[in-house]
Design a protein around this motif. Structure first.
Motif, PDB file in Angstrom:
ATOM      1  N   GLY A  90      56.384  76.678  28.537  1.00  0.00           N
ATOM      2  CA  GLY A  90      56.070  76.071  29.819  1.00  0.00           C
ATOM      3  C   GLY A  90      55.057  76.823  30.653  1.00  0.00           C
ATOM      4  O   GLY A  90      54.789  76.459  31.798  1.00  0.00           O
ATOM      5  N   LYS A  99      50.099  76.926  28.214  1.00  0.00           N
ATOM      6  CA  LYS A  99      49.205  77.109  27.063  1.00  0.00           C
ATOM      7  C   LYS A  99      48.680  75.775  26.534  1.00  0.00           C
ATOM      8  O   LYS A  99      47.482  75.606  26.348  1.00  0.00           O
ATOM      9  CB  LYS A  99      49.935  77.852  25.924  1.00  0.00           C
ATOM     10  CG  LYS A  99      50.494  79.207  26.329  1.00  0.00           C
ATOM     11  CD  LYS A  99      51.148  79.914  25.156  1.00  0.00           C
ATOM     12  CE  LYS A  99      52.398  79.224  24.616  1.00  0.00           C
ATOM     13  NZ  LYS A  99      53.534  79.202  25.546  1.00  0.00           N
ATOM     14  N   SER A 100      49.611  74.853  26.282  1.00  0.00           N
ATOM     15  CA  SER A 100      49.174  73.567  25.723  1.00  0.00           C
ATOM     16  C   SER A 100      48.301  72.808  26.712  1.00  0.00           C
ATOM     17  O   SER A 100      47.322  72.166  26.316  1.00  0.00           O
ATOM     18  CB  SER A 100      50.372  72.701  25.346  1.00  0.00           C
ATOM     19  OG  SER A 100      51.175  73.395  24.437  1.00  0.00           O
ATOM     20  N   THR A 101      48.647  72.888  27.972  1.00  0.00           N
ATOM     21  CA  THR A 101      47.832  72.202  28.986  1.00  0.00           C
ATOM     22  C   THR A 101      46.399  72.724  28.933  1.00  0.00           C
ATOM     23  O   THR A 101      45.440  71.944  28.926  1.00  0.00           O
ATOM     24  CB  THR A 101      48.429  72.414  30.398  1.00  0.00           C
ATOM     25  OG1 THR A 101      49.765  71.921  30.400  1.00  0.00           O
ATOM     26  CG2 THR A 101      47.621  71.697  31.454  1.00  0.00           C
TER      27      THR A 101
HETATM   28  N1  LIG Z   1      52.438  65.192  31.318  1.00  0.00           N
HETATM   29  C1  LIG Z   1      53.081  66.068  32.084  1.00  0.00           C
HETATM   30  N2  LIG Z   1      53.550  65.734  33.282  1.00  0.00           N
HETATM   31  C2  LIG Z   1      54.200  66.617  34.069  1.00  0.00           C
HETATM   32  N3  LIG Z   1      54.411  67.913  33.731  1.00  0.00           N
HETATM   33  C3  LIG Z   1      53.962  68.308  32.547  1.00  0.00           C
HETATM   34  C4  LIG Z   1      53.269  67.433  31.651  1.00  0.00           C
HETATM   35  N4  LIG Z   1      52.922  68.138  30.543  1.00  0.00           N
HETATM   36  C5  LIG Z   1      53.386  69.386  30.743  1.00  0.00           C
HETATM   37  N5  LIG Z   1      53.993  69.509  31.935  1.00  0.00           N
HETATM   38  C6  LIG Z   1      54.602  70.716  32.506  1.00  0.00           C
HETATM   39  O1  LIG Z   1      53.605  71.709  32.637  1.00  0.00           O
HETATM   40  C7  LIG Z   1      54.116  72.983  32.308  1.00  0.00           C
HETATM   41  C8  LIG Z   1      53.248  73.623  31.263  1.00  0.00           C
HETATM   42  O2  LIG Z   1      53.419  72.935  30.023  1.00  0.00           O
HETATM   43  P1  LIG Z   1      52.648  73.356  28.708  1.00  0.00           P
HETATM   44  O3  LIG Z   1      53.075  72.400  27.640  1.00  0.00           O
HETATM   45  O4  LIG Z   1      51.221  73.488  28.996  1.00  0.00           O
HETATM   46  O5  LIG Z   1      53.278  74.795  28.435  1.00  0.00           O
HETATM   47  P2  LIG Z   1      53.193  75.696  27.152  1.00  0.00           P
HETATM   48  O6  LIG Z   1      52.854  77.050  27.631  1.00  0.00           O
HETATM   49  O7  LIG Z   1      52.310  75.085  26.147  1.00  0.00           O
HETATM   50  O8  LIG Z   1      54.683  75.669  26.640  1.00  0.00           O
HETATM   51  P3  LIG Z   1      55.241  75.589  25.150  1.00  0.00           P
HETATM   52  O9  LIG Z   1      55.098  76.953  24.616  1.00  0.00           O
HETATM   53  O10 LIG Z   1      56.661  75.202  25.402  1.00  0.00           O
HETATM   54  O11 LIG Z   1      54.449  74.540  24.432  1.00  0.00           O
HETATM   55  C9  LIG Z   1      55.546  72.782  31.869  1.00  0.00           C
HETATM   56  O12 LIG Z   1      56.391  73.093  32.954  1.00  0.00           O
HETATM   57  C10 LIG Z   1      55.626  71.312  31.566  1.00  0.00           C
HETATM   58  O13 LIG Z   1      56.910  70.799  31.831  1.00  0.00           O
END
Ligand SMILES: Nc1ncnc2c1ncn2[C@@H]1O[C@H](COP(=O)(O)OP(=O)(O)OP(=O)(O)O)[C@@H](O)[C@H]1O
Length: 311
Positions: free
Chosen positions: A41, A44-46
């Motif tokens: 969360g 990273k993916s964002t």
């Molecule tokens: N479409 C969306 N709408 C609202 N919130 C979102 C959306 N996509 C992601 N988030 C939120 O944004 C935050 C960052 O998510 P992200 O997927 O970028 O994290 P991450 O570092 O890739 O995590 P992971 O290692 O679990 O994949 C999280 O709190 C997630 O719940």
């Protein structure tokens, strides 16, 4: 030379109102392996999805090989290969067709020699005529990488490349990533695993709650992270560390029933053998022991504390 990826003042607030990225500035150099570390969360993916044009940023700019992802999307996207976490293509299709098709999506002319090279490098050549549905999980992962490399990208994004894969595939992947770098491809990978970053990365960025809290050369960061603790559960409690063992970084814990030794896993010698000999000589016996390494979460807490202390 201009960085292969330049991210400036990038922020993302989802329609839910949640801010996943805040004011990110980051430059990825050509030909490096960059590991983006962060807990679940963290964003990273964002971040990757924005660079790859899958998610629209709220503000800020991203240039990929000089192309703005907003105004020159196609050129920017063509420079990128993205390896997602899961395969979502046609299960009935064959490996070679799937990979060739991916190349076609970028409007490139077929290049069977290139496809063959990739499939061979990924040990998929013998499976080229197999349908995806017949492949093991590890083989499917290899197909994902092959697809991402089909259009000869300048930058490869690997999202959690080795989560849940076996040791053999993990090592193959690491080898492949190094080969790619040799060929001048920049590799950006996200991971939860310090070991993975340690094995592969030239530089490491740490992201936490949507902010990049640190970007550093791996060697420098690893010196900070490579601490491990050995806890010995003593047969008889002690009140102080015996003077003969004062050279070791020891602490008495658990009301005297535990002795905790902190050491550097990256040092040439951990000192454990000498310590155990010294304990025996001092008549200290133990009936159990365990080791613990800081989790990423702990490290973040440590890093953030350090930052605050410096502020
Ligand atoms: N479409 C969306 N709408 C609202 N919130 C979102 C959306 N996509 C992601 N988030 C939120 O944004 C935050 C960052 O998510 P992200 O997927 O970028 O994290 P991450 O570092 O890739 O995590 P992971 O290692 O679990 O994949 C999280 O709190 C997630 O719940």
């Amino acid at each position: 030379m201009m960085p292969i990826i330049s991210i400036s003042k990038l922020s993302k607030t989802y329609t839910s109102g949640f801010t996943a990225l805040r004011d990110i500035d980051l430059a990825i150099e050509r030909g490096e392996i960059f590991a983006l570390l962060g807990p679940n969360g963290a964003g990273k993916s964002t971040l990757i999805n924005i660079v790859c044009g899958i998610v629209t940023p709220s503000s800020g700019t991203v240039l990929v090989d000089g192309h703005d992802i907003a105004s020159a999307y196609r050129a920017a996207r063509r420079a990128i290969g993205l390896v997602p976490q899961e395969l979502t293509t046609d299960a009935f299709e064959t490996v070679v067709n799937t990979v060739s098709f991916s190349r076609g999506l970028f409007g490139l002319t077929p290049n069977p020699a290139h496809i063959e090279r990739i499939l061979r490098a990924l040990s998929l050549w013998d499976k080229r005529n197999s349908r995806l549905m017949t492949l093991s999980g590890g083989m499917k992962r290899r197909v994902l990488i092959a697809k991402a490399l089909s259009h000869e990208p300048r930058v490869l994004f690997l999202d959690e490349p080795t989560a849940g894969v076996d040791v053999e595939l993990r090592q193959d992947m690491w080898r492949l990533v190094r080969d790619l770098r040799q060929q001048g491809v920049t590799v950006i990978l996200t991971t939860h695993y310090i070991e993975e970053a340690e094995e592969m990365a030239d530089r490491i960025g740490v992201i936490r709650r949507g902010e990049i809290i640190l970007v550093e050369e791996k060697a420098a960061l690893m010196r900070k992270l490579g601490r491990k603790q050995l806890t010995l559960h003593l047969q008889k409690p002690i009140t102080a560390v015996p003077p003969d063992l004062s050279d070791y970084e020891l602490a008495v814990a658990g009301d005297g029933s535990e002795l905790v030794y902190t050491y550097d896993t990256r040092a040439e010698r951990t000192g454990i053998t000498g310590l155990l000999t010294g304990l025996a000589a001092a008549g200290i016996r133990f009936n159990d022991l365990h080791t613990e390494q800081s989790s990423l979460e702990d490290i973040f807490v440590g890093l953030v504390r350090e930052e605050r202390a410096q502020a």
